[in-house]
Design a protein around this motif. Sequence first.
Motif, short mmCIF file in Angstrom:
data_model
loop_
_atom_site.label_atom_id
_atom_site.label_comp_id
_atom_site.label_asym_id
_atom_site.label_seq_id
_atom_site.Cartn_x
_atom_site.Cartn_y
_atom_site.Cartn_z
N LYS A 92 54.85 45.86 45.19
CA LYS A 92 54.02 44.71 44.87
C LYS A 92 53.38 44.89 43.49
O LYS A 92 53.36 43.95 42.68
N GLN A 93 52.92 46.10 43.20
CA GLN A 93 52.32 46.37 41.89
C GLN A 93 53.39 46.39 40.80
O GLN A 93 53.18 45.85 39.71
N LEU B 167 56.28 44.81 40.66
CA LEU B 167 56.70 43.44 40.38
C LEU B 167 55.65 42.73 39.54
O LEU B 167 55.98 42.02 38.57
N ALA B 168 54.39 42.91 39.90
CA ALA B 168 53.32 42.28 39.12
C ALA B 168 53.31 42.77 37.69
O ALA B 168 53.08 42.00 36.74
N ASP B 169 53.59 44.06 37.49
CA ASP B 169 53.63 44.62 36.14
C ASP B 169 54.71 43.96 35.29
O ASP B 169 54.58 43.91 34.06
N GLY C 172 55.51 40.81 35.68
CA GLY C 172 55.23 39.37 35.68
C GLY C 172 55.90 38.61 36.80
O GLY C 172 56.09 37.40 36.71
N ILE C 173 56.25 39.31 37.88
CA ILE C 173 56.95 38.68 39.01
C ILE C 173 55.98 38.55 40.17
O ILE C 173 55.43 39.54 40.66
N SER C 174 55.77 37.33 40.61
CA SER C 174 54.85 37.10 41.73
C SER C 174 55.54 37.43 43.04
O SER C 174 56.76 37.32 43.17
N SER C 175 54.75 37.82 44.01
CA SER C 175 55.28 38.11 45.34
C SER C 175 54.28 37.61 46.38
O SER C 175 53.10 37.36 46.08
N GLU C 176 54.74 37.47 47.60
CA GLU C 176 53.87 37.04 48.69
C GLU C 176 53.05 38.24 49.18
O GLU C 176 53.24 39.38 48.72
N GLU C 177 52.16 37.99 50.11
CA GLU C 177 51.44 39.09 50.74
C GLU C 177 52.37 39.85 51.68
O GLU C 177 53.36 39.30 52.17
N PHE D 181 59.76 37.99 47.61
CA PHE D 181 59.64 37.58 46.21
C PHE D 181 60.95 36.94 45.79
O PHE D 181 61.90 36.86 46.58
#
Length: 321
Positions: A94-95, A97-99, A101-106, A118
């Motif tokens: 999750k981190q 992907l965020a790094d 710039g890719i959003s993901s669900e909970e 995602f």
Amino acid sequence: MQLIGLHHVSLLTGKAERNFEFYTKILGLRLIKKTVNQDNTQSYHLFYGDAKGNPGTEITFFDIPGLGRTHPGVSSISSTSLRVKTTDSLHFWKQRLADFGISSEEITKRAGRDTLAFQDFEGTRLILVGDNGEAGIAANEPWVIEGIPTEHAILGLGPVTLTVSTADPTIKIITDVMGFRKVGSYPSLTGDFPDVLVFATGEGGTGAELHIETRPDLPKERLGRGGVHHVAFRIPNEDEYEQWFTKIKQTRLPNSGKVDRYYFKALYFREPNGILFELSTDTPGFDVDEPLETLGERLALPPFLEPKRSEIEANLRPLEI
């Protein structure tokens, strides 16, 4: 005679270069085969997998530049899962992907397992699923790159979701013909719809499951970039492949007949909702024409296409990956 589990999932991409960057540089998979679509040799076919290209780890893409987007709907393979070791791995991803710039669900429970959903840059619906020591078909050997610790690397394919308008015809084929068994269900995550049904083959577990989602409200999928073309299931050897050929022929399902892909033997057929299935042998494998150490580094062609290499290369667009 029993299917072992998932063999590979094949999708469509309109941008092979970005596809390569995403699946190798971000997700950390290995490019194990750079070849061509054997039914259209002007199109690349890229295979990503674990360190050794083991069956059950491959997610593959046909490259079709300019391809329109997928319009989601029924009669589709609506999501593809990738296995990781634990729930801790999901937090790492999750981190990561965020790094990028890719959003993901909970992180959410699916079939009692922690999962992280995602999408890639073309809208391919992907789900990371944590094994957490669950019994079933064994994981494989991850391809580890800088930035992804070994304990969090992707291990192979997880459950594949089929979305249909009516589940019974599909269930009849996967149970009566293919030998899957129902092992559970879980509530739909998309609204007030029937529970998602879980079916397993072989030793079961994350590498051997189909999830069937019923969505009578949706139109039929229009397949494009980011969509799934077909899902393949593992046959251990060519002797059982011959038996499966006879069995599928007896069902009178529309099918391809025997197809030799060189890296494996294949048999394609459509189940009643129109989803394309493939049965594929584990043998001989992707290292039959390349050393394990250099898999995917050159354009590989099976022997029946090798005499046409010059013509094929001349008709392929340059692909620098």
